[in-house]
Enzyme design. Structure first.
Site, short mmCIF file in Angstrom:
data_model
loop_
_atom_site.label_atom_id
_atom_site.label_comp_id
_atom_site.label_asym_id
_atom_site.label_seq_id
_atom_site.Cartn_x
_atom_site.Cartn_y
_atom_site.Cartn_z
CB CYS A 154 -0.21 13.36 -8.16
SG CYS A 154 -0.65 12.24 -9.50
CE LYS B 169 -2.39 0.83 3.80
NZ LYS B 169 -3.47 0.69 4.80
CB CYS C 26 -3.78 11.36 -12.48
SG CYS C 26 -2.07 11.86 -12.84
FE1 FES Z 1 -1.49 16.12 -11.79
FE2 FES Z 1 -1.44 13.53 -11.27
S1 FES Z 1 0.07 14.72 -12.28
S2 FES Z 1 -2.96 14.97 -10.78
#
Ligand code: FES
Length: 80
Positions: free
Chosen positions: A45, A23, A47
């Site tokens: 981030c 994890k 994403c």
């Molecule tokens: Fe910007 Fe993942 S690089 S949200």
């Protein structure tokens, strides 16, 4: 249908980051967030494509373009 025996896996969110760990967790203090901030804002981030994870490096733009996704960072405004 019975019992969830499907062999089809759902898609992973994280393709590359710290895959040897069970994890991936990052923990930080408020003052560390403030130290990270540029122009009073720290972008984290969501994403899982950033080269500087857990900070956003803008890679979500290419990911969204390639996949039709619509993800973006958590932006923390440190201005008081
Ligand atoms: Fe910007 Fe993942 S690089 S949200």
């Amino acid at each position: 249908k019975m019992g969830g025996g499907s062999s089809k896996k759902k898609a992973m969110v994280n393709p590359t980051i710290e895959k040897s760990k069970a994890k991936v967790v990052h923990m930080c203090t408020f003052s560390e967030i403030e130290d990270t901030a540029k122009d009073g804002k720290a972008a984290y981030c969501r994403c899982w494509r950033s080269g500087s994870f857990p900070l956003c490096d803008g890679s979500h733009t290419a990911h969204n373009k390639a996949t039709g996704d619509n993800v973006g960072p958590l932006v923390i405004n440190c201005k008081k």
